[in-house]
Design a protein around this motif. Structure first.
Motif, mmCIF file in Angstrom:
data_model
loop_
_atom_site.group_PDB
_atom_site.id
_atom_site.type_symbol
_atom_site.label_atom_id
_atom_site.label_comp_id
_atom_site.label_asym_id
_atom_site.label_seq_id
_atom_site.Cartn_x
_atom_site.Cartn_y
_atom_site.Cartn_z
ATOM 1 N N PHE A 67 -35.191 72.519 -1.490
ATOM 2 C CA PHE A 67 -33.960 72.148 -1.483
ATOM 3 C C PHE A 67 -33.076 71.570 -2.650
ATOM 4 O O PHE A 67 -33.797 70.637 -3.459
ATOM 5 C CB PHE A 67 -34.211 71.223 -0.165
ATOM 6 N N SER A 68 -31.669 71.573 -3.487
ATOM 7 C CA SER A 68 -31.382 70.701 -3.599
ATOM 8 C C SER A 68 -29.719 70.646 -3.255
ATOM 9 O O SER A 68 -28.893 71.326 -3.595
ATOM 10 C CB SER A 68 -31.462 71.675 -5.170
ATOM 11 N N GLY A 69 -29.626 69.783 -3.432
ATOM 12 C CA GLY A 69 -27.913 69.165 -2.455
ATOM 13 C C GLY A 69 -27.774 67.662 -2.484
ATOM 14 O O GLY A 69 -28.029 66.790 -3.659
ATOM 15 N N TYR A 70 -26.420 67.463 -2.282
ATOM 16 C CA TYR A 70 -26.411 66.504 -2.269
ATOM 17 C C TYR A 70 -25.911 65.007 -0.830
ATOM 18 O O TYR A 70 -25.910 66.046 0.390
ATOM 19 C CB TYR A 70 -24.475 66.312 -3.218
ATOM 20 N N GLN A 71 -25.441 63.876 -1.240
ATOM 21 C CA GLN A 71 -25.980 63.259 0.265
ATOM 22 C C GLN A 71 -24.097 63.744 0.945
ATOM 23 O O GLN A 71 -23.131 63.399 0.664
ATOM 24 C CB GLN A 71 -26.056 62.336 0.017
ATOM 25 N N LEU A 72 -24.099 63.465 2.079
ATOM 26 C CA LEU A 72 -23.271 63.349 2.904
ATOM 27 C C LEU A 72 -22.343 61.890 3.859
ATOM 28 O O LEU A 72 -24.358 61.408 3.863
ATOM 29 C CB LEU A 72 -23.261 64.373 4.167
ATOM 30 N N PRO A 73 -21.438 62.003 3.571
ATOM 31 C CA PRO A 73 -20.909 60.551 4.497
ATOM 32 C C PRO A 73 -22.019 59.990 5.707
ATOM 33 O O PRO A 73 -22.007 61.160 6.552
ATOM 34 C CB PRO A 73 -19.664 60.221 5.289
#
Length: 174
Positions: free
Chosen positions: A79-85
């Motif tokens: 997994f390689s992602g970005y944070q969501l609100p």
């Protein structure tokens, strides 16, 4: 005799209540430390593998991986992602709060026939500290049916979970 009957009733209620509490604790404690996480996503298989987004819940946060690398190397997916609100995490919490305790007892496996009839799969990966990473690949029919595309029944707990989380995928905004 009344005391014995009362004690038996009381013990039965306690054992039922403790089972439910254990199920809840499994879900709540699943992501308790920095090394614990739940990864999940809907992956279109068939002729063209397409993972629009894979999500990760870790330490009370929701992350999204929109890189589409899942299909290139499913067995070694990282997994390689970005944070969501936080508002999106609130929607996705159902994946943890309704996570079936029975599934945690299963080793990594495939349920049904993901990709058959050009269908897709519900991908789940769970890491709980002190345990190996478990990965499940589930025929996407689990979102709408008690049986997979070749008419084999899903375990009841899995069919219930699939139907519970089905609509959440379209509600999360990444």
């Amino acid at each position: 005799m009344k005391i014995a009957t009362f004690l038996m009733f009381f013990m039965a209620v306690l054992s039922i209540k403790s089972c439910k509490k254990d199920d809840i604790n499994i879900a709540e404690s699943t992501l308790a430390t920095s090394s614990d996480y739940l990864v999940f996503g809907y992956v279109g298989l068939g002729r063209i593998c397409g993972a629009n987004v894979i999500y990760k819940i870790e330490q009370g946060k929701l992350y999204a991986d929109t890189s589409r690398v899942f299909c290139k190397n499913q067995e070694n997916y990282q997994f390689s992602g970005y944070q969501l609100p936080d508002s999106e995490y609130q929607k996705a919490k159902v994946f943890v709060s309704s996570f079936p305790a029975e599934l945690t007892k299963e080793s990594s496996k495939t349920f049904g026939c993901p990709g058959c009839a050009d269908g897709g799969m519900f991908f789940i990966q769970l890491k709980v500290s002190g345990q190996e990473i478990k990965t499940w690949r589930i025929d996407d029919a689990v979102f709408r049916s008690d049986n997979d595309v070749i008419n084999q029944p899903f375990p009841a707990y899995l069919a219930k979970y699939g139907k519970t989380v089905a609509d959440v995928f379209s509600e999360i905004k990444y």
